[in-house]
Design an enzyme around this catalytic site. Structure first.
Site, PDB file in Angstrom:
ATOM      1  N   ASN A   9     -15.404  25.837  17.011  1.00 15.36           N
ATOM      2  CA  ASN A   9     -15.677  26.638  15.866  1.00 15.36           C
ATOM      3  C   ASN A   9     -16.960  26.574  14.869  1.00 15.36           C
ATOM      4  O   ASN A   9     -16.081  26.243  13.467  1.00 15.36           O
ATOM      5  CB  ASN A   9     -14.103  27.354  15.093  1.00 15.36           C
ATOM      6  CG  ASN A   9     -14.054  28.462  14.615  1.00 15.36           C
ATOM      7  OD1 ASN A   9     -15.335  29.105  14.452  1.00 15.36           O
ATOM      8  ND2 ASN A   9     -13.243  28.967  13.307  1.00 15.36           N
ATOM      9  N   LYS A  11     -17.851  28.999  13.201  1.00 13.23           N
ATOM     10  CA  LYS A  11     -17.488  30.258  11.358  1.00 13.23           C
ATOM     11  C   LYS A  11     -19.280  31.105  11.783  1.00 13.23           C
ATOM     12  O   LYS A  11     -19.445  30.691  12.715  1.00 13.23           O
ATOM     13  CB  LYS A  11     -16.443  29.637  10.722  1.00 13.23           C
ATOM     14  CG  LYS A  11     -15.560  28.399  11.062  1.00 13.23           C
ATOM     15  CD  LYS A  11     -14.623  28.374  10.434  1.00 13.23           C
ATOM     16  CE  LYS A  11     -13.524  27.691  10.651  1.00 13.23           C
ATOM     17  NZ  LYS A  11     -12.357  26.971   9.561  1.00 13.23           N
ATOM     18  N   HIS A  95      -7.766  33.861  14.128  1.00 13.13           N
ATOM     19  CA  HIS A  95      -7.708  32.921  14.191  1.00 13.13           C
ATOM     20  C   HIS A  95      -7.346  33.015  12.370  1.00 13.13           C
ATOM     21  O   HIS A  95      -7.074  34.549  11.600  1.00 13.13           O
ATOM     22  CB  HIS A  95      -9.293  32.220  13.317  1.00 13.13           C
ATOM     23  CG  HIS A  95     -10.078  31.122  12.437  1.00 13.13           C
ATOM     24  ND1 HIS A  95      -9.511  30.677  11.437  1.00 13.13           N
ATOM     25  CD2 HIS A  95      -9.602  29.779  13.186  1.00 13.13           C
ATOM     26  CE1 HIS A  95     -10.216  30.160  11.108  1.00 13.13           C
ATOM     27  NE2 HIS A  95      -9.949  29.055  12.122  1.00 13.13           N
ATOM     28  N   GLU A  97      -8.960  32.926   9.280  1.00 16.32           N
ATOM     29  CA  GLU A  97      -9.113  33.819   8.489  1.00 16.32           C
ATOM     30  C   GLU A  97      -9.550  35.038   8.525  1.00 16.32           C
ATOM     31  O   GLU A  97      -9.939  35.960   7.894  1.00 16.32           O
ATOM     32  CB  GLU A  97     -10.752  32.992   8.553  1.00 16.32           C
ATOM     33  CG  GLU A  97     -10.738  31.411   7.705  1.00 16.32           C
ATOM     34  CD  GLU A  97     -12.354  30.832   8.147  1.00 16.32           C
ATOM     35  OE1 GLU A  97     -13.004  30.517   9.076  1.00 16.32           O
ATOM     36  OE2 GLU A  97     -11.494  29.286   8.313  1.00 16.32           O
ATOM     37  N   GLU A 167      -2.586  25.668  13.958  1.00 13.13           N
ATOM     38  CA  GLU A 167      -3.748  25.632  12.881  1.00 13.13           C
ATOM     39  C   GLU A 167      -2.547  25.736  11.644  1.00 13.13           C
ATOM     40  O   GLU A 167      -3.060  26.733  11.357  1.00 13.13           O
ATOM     41  CB  GLU A 167      -4.879  26.215  13.109  1.00 13.13           C
ATOM     42  CG  GLU A 167      -5.628  26.184  14.596  1.00 13.13           C
ATOM     43  CD  GLU A 167      -7.059  26.176  13.767  1.00 13.13           C
ATOM     44  OE1 GLU A 167      -8.165  25.457  13.960  1.00 13.13           O
ATOM     45  OE2 GLU A 167      -7.565  27.594  13.622  1.00 13.13           O
ATOM     46  N   GLY A 173      -9.943  22.725   6.658  1.00 11.83           N
ATOM     47  CA  GLY A 173     -11.202  22.552   6.037  1.00 11.83           C
ATOM     48  C   GLY A 173     -10.579  22.291   4.121  1.00 11.83           C
ATOM     49  O   GLY A 173     -11.634  21.850   3.885  1.00 11.83           O
ATOM     50  N   SER A 213      -8.522  20.037   9.985  1.00 17.44           N
ATOM     51  CA  SER A 213      -9.153  18.621   9.281  1.00 17.44           C
ATOM     52  C   SER A 213      -9.548  17.662  10.528  1.00 17.44           C
ATOM     53  O   SER A 213      -9.164  16.164  10.459  1.00 17.44           O
ATOM     54  CB  SER A 213      -8.794  18.523   8.210  1.00 17.44           C
ATOM     55  OG  SER A 213      -8.657  19.174   7.005  1.00 17.44           O
TER      56      SER A 213
END
Ligand code: PGA
Length: 251
Positions: A9, A11, A95, A97, A167, A173, A213
């Site tokens: 991904n 992003k 996702h 985000e 996730e 991140g 991560s």
């Protein structure tokens, strides 16, 4: 036996030039003998120019999001059929985000899944909890509720086109990857849920990925767990060498 799947991904990272260089580096490696399937999810603008380069090294391309509508007056949005027409074969939906920054609800996510499947896109559905939920020991309940709503309209037949990515948001991140044991626990819970909601065969066949991560150094540990079938990778997928390191960690 489920084949491992590594999803990159990207992003909102990488220009066209960066993307081309990435695949040139992959081409000069030995990825074709890999034991894992791989999908790269670049920004929309790179899907068409990278699809052919990716195919040459056995990688498919996907989108990071779609709009739930087929077309219309939705300035700035992208439909599922637009992705397929440019060479994408899958899409990430839900996702964290998209959920946290753009306010996407489980109901909206379920509509997006339907739109994707109608256009023959395979779906990577993301679920996962915030740190407060984990600290309250409510992770399983939280993930079950997400799955229940997001997959409400899905039939046994269409479930074969859906992969689930677990996730934990606190691990994305941050460098604070979940331990493989903690990830395995919730991912086994997800597989049991699939058996109850669909059937044992679907539960057995559905790939469940870990995300948060993941790096070349911790991938092998995840891959050896019974219910972890690969990874959704953000930061460590941007660099070709690191992405290859993650794929090559699987044997
Ligand atoms: P990360 O991101 O690998 O950088 O933690 C994972 C993701 O957001 O899918």
């Amino acid at each position: 036996m489920r084949k491992q799947l590594i999803c990159a991904n990207w992003k909102m990272n990488h220009t066209l030039q960066d993307g081309i260089e990435f695949f040139e580096k992959i081409k000069s490696s030995d990825i074709e003998n890999s034991k894992a399937d791989a999908i790269v999810f670049p920004s929309f603008t790179l899907i068409q120019p990278l699809a052919k380069l990716a195919a040459e090294v056995g990688i498919t391309i996907g989108g990071q999001n779609i709009n739930e509508n087929e077309n219309g007056a939705f300035t700035g949005e992208i439909s599922a059929s637009m992705l397929t027409s440019c060479g994408a074969s899958s899409v990430i939906i839900g996702h964290s985000e998209r959920r946290d920054i753009y306010g996407e609800s489980d109901d909206l996510i379920s509509k997006k899944i339907i739109a994707a499947l109608k256009s023959n896109l395979k779906v990577i559905l993301c679920v996962g909890e915030h740190i407060e939920t984990r600290e309250d020991s409510k992770t399983a309940d939280f993930v079950r509720d997400q799955l229940t709503i997001c997959l409400a309209p899905i039939s046994d037949k269409t479930m074969e086109n859906i992969t689930i990515a677990y996730e934990p948001i606190w691990a994305i991140g941050t460098g604070l990857a979940s331990s493989k044991e903690d990830a395995e626990e919730i991912m086994a819970f997800i597989r049991n849920w699939l058996a109850d909601r669909f059937n044992a065969d679907i539960a057995e066949k559905t790939r469940i990925l870990y995300g948060g991560s993941v790096k070349p150094g911790n991938m092998a540990g995840y891959a050896e767990m019974e219910n972890i079938d690969g990874a959704l990778v953000g930061g460590a997928s941007l660099d070709a060498e690191s992405f290859l390191g993650i794929i090559n960690a699987i044997d």
